[in-house]
Design a protein around this motif. Structure first.
Motif, PDB file in Angstrom:
ATOM      1  N   PRO A  69     101.746  45.281  29.718  1.00  0.00           N
ATOM      2  CA  PRO A  69     102.579  44.107  29.010  1.00  0.00           C
ATOM      3  C   PRO A  69     100.745  43.107  29.352  1.00  0.00           C
ATOM      4  N   GLY A  70     100.186  42.568  27.968  1.00  0.00           N
ATOM      5  CA  GLY A  70      99.538  41.837  27.909  1.00  0.00           C
ATOM      6  C   GLY A  70      99.940  40.693  28.739  1.00  0.00           C
ATOM      7  N   GLY A  71      99.022  39.503  27.965  1.00  0.00           N
ATOM      8  CA  GLY A  71      98.987  38.272  29.035  1.00  0.00           C
ATOM      9  C   GLY A  71      98.034  37.527  28.971  1.00  0.00           C
ATOM     10  N   THR A  72      98.016  35.764  29.546  1.00  0.00           N
ATOM     11  CA  THR A  72      96.827  35.331  29.602  1.00  0.00           C
ATOM     12  C   THR A  72      96.569  34.989  30.740  1.00  0.00           C
ATOM     13  N   PHE A  73      96.020  34.969  31.838  1.00  0.00           N
ATOM     14  CA  PHE A  73      95.006  34.486  33.032  1.00  0.00           C
ATOM     15  C   PHE A  73      93.876  34.258  33.432  1.00  0.00           C
ATOM     16  N   THR A  74      93.501  33.450  34.058  1.00  0.00           N
ATOM     17  CA  THR A  74      92.500  32.447  34.168  1.00  0.00           C
ATOM     18  C   THR A  74      91.415  33.662  35.256  1.00  0.00           C
ATOM     19  N   MET A  75      90.268  34.068  35.119  1.00  0.00           N
ATOM     20  CA  MET A  75      89.316  34.736  35.672  1.00  0.00           C
ATOM     21  C   MET A  75      88.421  34.432  36.053  1.00  0.00           C
ATOM     22  N   GLY A  76      88.310  35.280  37.290  1.00  0.00           N
ATOM     23  CA  GLY A  76      87.496  34.030  38.275  1.00  0.00           C
ATOM     24  C   GLY A  76      88.279  33.413  39.181  1.00  0.00           C
ATOM     25  N   LEU A  77      86.704  32.910  39.927  1.00  0.00           N
ATOM     26  CA  LEU A  77      87.613  31.616  41.148  1.00  0.00           C
ATOM     27  C   LEU A  77      87.719  30.713  40.724  1.00  0.00           C
ATOM     28  N   SER A  78      88.708  30.081  40.807  1.00  0.00           N
ATOM     29  CA  SER A  78      88.982  28.224  40.552  1.00  0.00           C
ATOM     30  C   SER A  78      88.678  27.475  41.765  1.00  0.00           C
ATOM     31  N   GLU A  79      88.627  26.585  41.313  1.00  0.00           N
ATOM     32  CA  GLU A  79      87.844  25.308  42.552  1.00  0.00           C
ATOM     33  C   GLU A  79      89.500  25.717  43.794  1.00  0.00           C
ATOM     34  N   ALA A  80      90.512  25.536  42.946  1.00  0.00           N
ATOM     35  CA  ALA A  80      91.714  25.657  44.087  1.00  0.00           C
ATOM     36  C   ALA A  80      91.056  26.998  45.000  1.00  0.00           C
ATOM     37  N   GLU A  81      90.997  28.214  44.592  1.00  0.00           N
ATOM     38  CA  GLU A  81      90.410  29.183  45.442  1.00  0.00           C
ATOM     39  C   GLU A  81      90.100  29.275  46.164  1.00  0.00           C
ATOM     40  N   LYS A  82      88.437  28.139  45.959  1.00  0.00           N
ATOM     41  CA  LYS A  82      87.152  27.913  46.222  1.00  0.00           C
ATOM     42  C   LYS A  82      87.411  27.156  47.445  1.00  0.00           C
ATOM     43  N   ASP A  83      88.146  26.346  47.015  1.00  0.00           N
ATOM     44  CA  ASP A  83      88.430  25.075  48.493  1.00  0.00           C
ATOM     45  C   ASP A  83      89.151  26.110  49.922  1.00  0.00           C
ATOM     46  N   THR A  84      90.216  26.676  49.054  1.00  0.00           N
ATOM     47  CA  THR A  84      90.907  28.273  49.835  1.00  0.00           C
ATOM     48  C   THR A  84      90.019  28.790  51.058  1.00  0.00           C
ATOM     49  N   LEU A  85      88.757  29.288  49.362  1.00  0.00           N
ATOM     50  CA  LEU A  85      88.123  30.241  50.633  1.00  0.00           C
ATOM     51  C   LEU A  85      86.955  29.353  51.691  1.00  0.00           C
ATOM     52  N   LEU A  86      86.476  28.575  51.573  1.00  0.00           N
ATOM     53  CA  LEU A  86      85.966  27.385  52.443  1.00  0.00           C
ATOM     54  C   LEU A  86      86.189  27.399  53.527  1.00  0.00           C
ATOM     55  N   LYS A  87      88.032  27.585  53.531  1.00  0.00           N
ATOM     56  CA  LYS A  87      88.427  26.771  55.050  1.00  0.00           C
ATOM     57  C   LYS A  87      88.740  28.111  55.928  1.00  0.00           C
ATOM     58  N   LEU A  88      87.977  29.335  55.139  1.00  0.00           N
ATOM     59  CA  LEU A  88      88.406  30.273  56.081  1.00  0.00           C
ATOM     60  C   LEU A  88      86.922  31.024  56.325  1.00  0.00           C
ATOM     61  N   ILE A  89      86.322  30.867  55.966  1.00  0.00           N
ATOM     62  CA  ILE A  89      84.374  30.782  55.909  1.00  0.00           C
ATOM     63  C   ILE A  89      83.883  29.674  55.453  1.00  0.00           C
ATOM     64  N   SER A  90      82.946  29.175  55.953  1.00  0.00           N
ATOM     65  CA  SER A  90      82.170  28.313  55.195  1.00  0.00           C
ATOM     66  C   SER A  90      80.562  28.783  54.511  1.00  0.00           C
ATOM     67  N   LEU A  91      80.602  28.145  54.176  1.00  0.00           N
ATOM     68  CA  LEU A  91      79.471  27.774  53.134  1.00  0.00           C
ATOM     69  C   LEU A  91      78.378  29.187  53.501  1.00  0.00           C
TER      70      LEU A  91
END
Length: 304
Positions: A69-91
């Motif tokens: 089924p179709g739908g609308t979503f947010t594609m790419g790395l969101s700011e929230a996801e980026k913040d979460t990622l940088l808690k798992l591994i440093s820049l």
């Protein structure tokens, strides 16, 4: 296109229908596909919602396509996801392994029309029914010697042969991320925590002859094997600035350099070299970053 297909335009409308109404539309989709296809079954891969996924088998090749089924979503790395990622591994660690976050930015809203997506990356036995391939091309080894139903990495020439023969297409990059996320809004399909080995093994599943195991490791759209590394229709762009928002492939004159999505499964079992990063829902790379002169593929069929 049948008048009732608009009920597939978004997941909310689709799940509001009862099972008989969904089946009626699925039968019309089968009519639309023609005699080459058979409506095989419907399954729920998410027991918490009335999301019946209908599967259609292409008779000649045996390829199974799921109705998405179709739908609308947010594609790419969101700011929230980026913040979460940088808690798992440093820049700094990401930079040391040349993992470029900016290639997954900026996040943006995309609307995806309903379509059919092959349930698995194209498999060895399916390829054998369609073309004779170039076995001299280097590719990863999936499964063991006696395993059945394993993905087939293909040269880019062989990928184009299959597209010409079937008349179907690769997924656009937006469609690929839409089905990979399958309604999730987290860093990984499995959540925001770094996947442990058990979860990672399931996400990297690349042998599909065990029906129970395969169903357990399918996402809520009933798709499996999304981590093996698959070629998309889009040309490579260094970021999403100017990306389309209608789900169509973003193609420029540089068609020889396409986008690959996924890839963690091609490296399994991992060697503890930060391969988990390849499971990020937003992860992407250009063809020339592949370790092999070949790639997996997944087929799709437009309904609209």
């Amino acid at each position: 296109m049948h008048d009732e297909f608009f009920k597939l335009n978004n997941e909310e409308t689709w799940v509001s229908l009862n099972s008989k109404e969904q089946e009626k539309i699925a039968l019309k989709v089968n009519d639309h596909l023609g005699n080459d296809f058979t409506l095989e079954y419907a399954m729920k891969y998410d027991e918490n919602i009335n999301l019946n996924i209908f599967s259609f088998r292409h008779e000649k090749s045996g390829i199974v396509f799921n109705l998405i089924p179709g739908g609308t979503f947010t594609m790419g790395l969101s700011e929230a996801e980026k913040d979460t990622l940088l808690k798992l591994i440093s820049l700094e660690e990401l930079q040391s392994i040349r993992f470029n976050i900016s290639e997954m930015e900026p996040s943006h809203s995309v609307s995806i029309p309903p379509f059919l997506c092959s349930r698995f990356p194209i498999l060895e036995e399916e390829v054998d029914k369609l073309i004779e391939i170039d076995y001299s091309v280097d590719c990863p080894e999936f499964g063991g010697r006696n395993d059945l139903d394993i993905p087939q990495y293909l040269s880019f020439s062989d990928i184009n042969k299959i597209l010409d023969i079937t008349k179907y297409r690769l997924l656009s990059e937006a469609e690929w991320e839409y089905v990979y996320r399958a309604g999730t809004k987290t860093l990984f399909y499995s959540g925001d925590k770094r996947p442990n080995r058990k979860i990672a093994k399931g996400l990297c599943l690349s042998v599909f002859d065990n029906k129970t195991l395969t169903n357990q490791n399918s996402n809520r759209f009933g798709l499996a094997g999304l981590s093996i590394g698959e070629l998309c229709e889009d040309s490579w762009h260094n970021n999403y600035i100017g990306a389309p928002q209608d789900g169509k492939p973003w193609i420029t004159n540089n068609k020889s350099k396409q986008v690959v999505r996924g890839g963690a499964g091609a490296l399994w079992p991992w060697q503890d070299a930060q391969e988990w990063l390849l499971l990020l829902s937003a992860f992407r790379m250009p063809i020339d970053r592949l370790e092999f002169p070949s790639c997996g593929m997944r087929l799709s069929i437009s309904l609209m």
